[in-house]
Design a protein around this motif. Structure first.
Motif, PDB file in Angstrom:
ATOM      1  N   VAL A 176     -16.076   6.658  -9.930  1.00  0.00           N
ATOM      2  CA  VAL A 176     -17.521   6.827  -9.815  1.00  0.00           C
ATOM      3  C   VAL A 176     -18.163   5.444  -9.718  1.00  0.00           C
ATOM      4  O   VAL A 176     -17.816   4.545 -10.497  1.00  0.00           O
ATOM      5  N   VAL A 177     -19.084   5.284  -8.782  1.00  0.00           N
ATOM      6  CA  VAL A 177     -19.663   3.961  -8.539  1.00  0.00           C
ATOM      7  C   VAL A 177     -21.187   4.041  -8.515  1.00  0.00           C
ATOM      8  O   VAL A 177     -21.768   4.920  -7.865  1.00  0.00           O
ATOM      9  N   CYS A 178     -21.831   3.124  -9.233  1.00  0.00           N
ATOM     10  CA  CYS A 178     -23.286   2.970  -9.140  1.00  0.00           C
ATOM     11  C   CYS A 178     -23.579   1.496  -8.895  1.00  0.00           C
ATOM     12  O   CYS A 178     -22.730   0.782  -8.357  1.00  0.00           O
ATOM     13  N   ALA A 179     -24.744   1.010  -9.295  1.00  0.00           N
ATOM     14  CA  ALA A 179     -25.102  -0.385  -9.030  1.00  0.00           C
ATOM     15  C   ALA A 179     -24.527  -1.316 -10.095  1.00  0.00           C
ATOM     16  O   ALA A 179     -23.665  -2.150  -9.822  1.00  0.00           O
TER      17      ALA A 179
ATOM     18  N   LEU B  18     -17.024   8.957  -5.938  1.00  0.00           N
ATOM     19  CA  LEU B  18     -18.343   9.555  -6.084  1.00  0.00           C
ATOM     20  C   LEU B  18     -19.360   8.442  -6.288  1.00  0.00           C
ATOM     21  O   LEU B  18     -19.293   7.704  -7.269  1.00  0.00           O
ATOM     22  N   ALA B  19     -20.287   8.310  -5.364  1.00  0.00           N
ATOM     23  CA  ALA B  19     -21.302   7.259  -5.432  1.00  0.00           C
ATOM     24  C   ALA B  19     -22.605   7.834  -5.976  1.00  0.00           C
ATOM     25  O   ALA B  19     -22.949   8.988  -5.722  1.00  0.00           O
ATOM     26  N   ALA B  20     -23.344   7.014  -6.719  1.00  0.00           N
ATOM     27  CA  ALA B  20     -24.590   7.484  -7.302  1.00  0.00           C
ATOM     28  C   ALA B  20     -25.654   7.754  -6.249  1.00  0.00           C
ATOM     29  O   ALA B  20     -26.507   8.622  -6.428  1.00  0.00           O
ATOM     30  N   SER B  21     -25.608   7.031  -5.137  1.00  0.00           N
ATOM     31  CA  SER B  21     -26.633   7.191  -4.109  1.00  0.00           C
ATOM     32  C   SER B  21     -26.033   7.011  -2.722  1.00  0.00           C
ATOM     33  O   SER B  21     -24.923   6.490  -2.560  1.00  0.00           O
ATOM     34  N   ARG B  22     -26.789   7.430  -1.722  1.00  0.00           N
ATOM     35  CA  ARG B  22     -26.344   7.271  -0.334  1.00  0.00           C
ATOM     36  C   ARG B  22     -26.255   5.792   0.034  1.00  0.00           C
ATOM     37  O   ARG B  22     -25.368   5.379   0.784  1.00  0.00           O
ATOM     38  N   GLU B  23     -27.183   4.996  -0.494  1.00  0.00           N
ATOM     39  CA  GLU B  23     -27.154   3.557  -0.231  1.00  0.00           C
ATOM     40  C   GLU B  23     -25.867   2.932  -0.760  1.00  0.00           C
ATOM     41  O   GLU B  23     -25.220   2.118  -0.074  1.00  0.00           O
TER      42      GLU B  23
ATOM     43  N   ARG C 234     -23.050   4.518  -1.355  1.00  0.00           N
ATOM     44  CA  ARG C 234     -21.929   4.996  -0.539  1.00  0.00           C
ATOM     45  C   ARG C 234     -21.811   4.155   0.729  1.00  0.00           C
ATOM     46  O   ARG C 234     -20.703   3.815   1.158  1.00  0.00           O
ATOM     47  N   GLY C 235     -22.935   3.810   1.337  1.00  0.00           N
ATOM     48  CA  GLY C 235     -22.912   2.971   2.531  1.00  0.00           C
ATOM     49  C   GLY C 235     -22.271   1.618   2.260  1.00  0.00           C
ATOM     50  O   GLY C 235     -21.498   1.104   3.081  1.00  0.00           O
ATOM     51  N   GLU C 236     -22.568   1.036   1.108  1.00  0.00           N
ATOM     52  CA  GLU C 236     -21.955  -0.248   0.746  1.00  0.00           C
ATOM     53  C   GLU C 236     -20.454  -0.096   0.561  1.00  0.00           C
ATOM     54  O   GLU C 236     -19.673  -0.980   0.946  1.00  0.00           O
ATOM     55  N   LEU C 237     -20.034   1.028  -0.004  1.00  0.00           N
ATOM     56  CA  LEU C 237     -18.605   1.262  -0.225  1.00  0.00           C
ATOM     57  C   LEU C 237     -17.872   1.472   1.097  1.00  0.00           C
ATOM     58  O   LEU C 237     -16.728   1.015   1.255  1.00  0.00           O
ATOM     59  N   VAL C 238     -18.517   2.150   2.030  1.00  0.00           N
ATOM     60  CA  VAL C 238     -17.908   2.344   3.357  1.00  0.00           C
ATOM     61  C   VAL C 238     -17.706   1.000   4.042  1.00  0.00           C
ATOM     62  O   VAL C 238     -16.662   0.759   4.663  1.00  0.00           O
TER      63      VAL C 238
ATOM     64  N   SER D  59     -29.176  11.541  -3.445  1.00  0.00           N
ATOM     65  CA  SER D  59     -29.042  10.374  -4.322  1.00  0.00           C
ATOM     66  C   SER D  59     -29.623  10.610  -5.706  1.00  0.00           C
ATOM     67  O   SER D  59     -30.546  11.406  -5.885  1.00  0.00           O
ATOM     68  N   ILE D  60     -29.083   9.881  -6.678  1.00  0.00           N
ATOM     69  CA  ILE D  60     -29.644   9.835  -8.030  1.00  0.00           C
ATOM     70  C   ILE D  60     -30.210   8.436  -8.210  1.00  0.00           C
ATOM     71  O   ILE D  60     -29.469   7.450  -8.187  1.00  0.00           O
TER      72      ILE D  60
END
Length: 205
Positions: free
Chosen positions: A8-11, A86-91, A93-97, A169-170
């Motif tokens: 799980v990834v957030c900021a 699982l990313a906290a937000s779409r933004e 997820r974009g960074e992870l991609v 997003s959360i």
């Protein structure tokens, strides 16, 4: 379920992602062979979990895991070794991609997974692998999520307008007036994901 893992990834890796990590572990149970971990795209290594998340439960297991948590920065290796991200937000997820493009097929936002996972059922030893396949198939044919109560959101998208809320997003409200709302959103979505993975409807405790 040998060898399966959830990342799980957030900021900052102090609120949303560690809450999801601890809640997933709690829901899967101590006997689960699924590994759950978390990280942040802009984490300051060693930062502690936020006090609100740490205080959500007072049992020894939650308290010990919350106390032991320290923030860490996500890496391409962590992503590539995970069964699902699982990313906290779409933004985020974009960074992870961008960080690990080959792994994009098993990256979802937390809310997206909860939405797309409807109808999933499996007792297989590799249930997380099957869950990812289910989510990926559902994503290819899904109607976009709409924000609760936002009847005109699809119309505004068609007309080129912007919506005020991203339903996938959360938001990061750590330390702000909306902090508890963020925590509730994470808990609700993780409860749904746990119900899908385990086949049992769960209730927050």
């Amino acid at each position: 379920m040998t060898g399966e893992s959830i990342l799980v990834v957030c900021a900052a890796n102090v609120c949303r992602s560690p809450l999801a990590e601890l809640a997933l572990r709690r829901g899967l149970g101590s006997g689960s062979t699924i590994t759950v971990s978390s990280a942040g795209v802009r984490a300051s290594a060693g930062d502690p979990i936020c006090t609100l998340v740490a205080s959500l439960h007072d049992d020894d297991d939650w308290t010990a895991q919350a106390k032991a948590h320290t923030a860490r920065e996500v890496t391409a290796e962590l992503i590539e070794q995970s069964t699902i991200v699982l990313a906290a937000s779409r933004e985020i997820r974009g960074e992870l991609v961008r960080l690990a493009p080959r792994s994009r097929d098993w990256m979802f936002t937390i809310k997206e997974a909860a939405h797309l996972g409807a109808g999933f059922s499996s007792t297989a030893s590799d249930r997380v692998v099957e869950y990812v396949a289910h989510l990926d198939r559902a994503r290819s044919r899904a109607v976009p999520l709409a924000a609760p109560g936002d009847i005109g959101s699809r119309v505004r998208r068609l007309l080129g307008g912007r919506t005020s809320v991203d339903p996938t997003s959360i938001a990061d409200r750590h330390g702000s007036r909306g902090h508890r709302e963020t925590v509730t959103e994470v808990q609700t979505s993780i409860d749904t994901i746990l119900a899908q993975l385990t086949g049992h409807r769960r209730h927050a405790s």
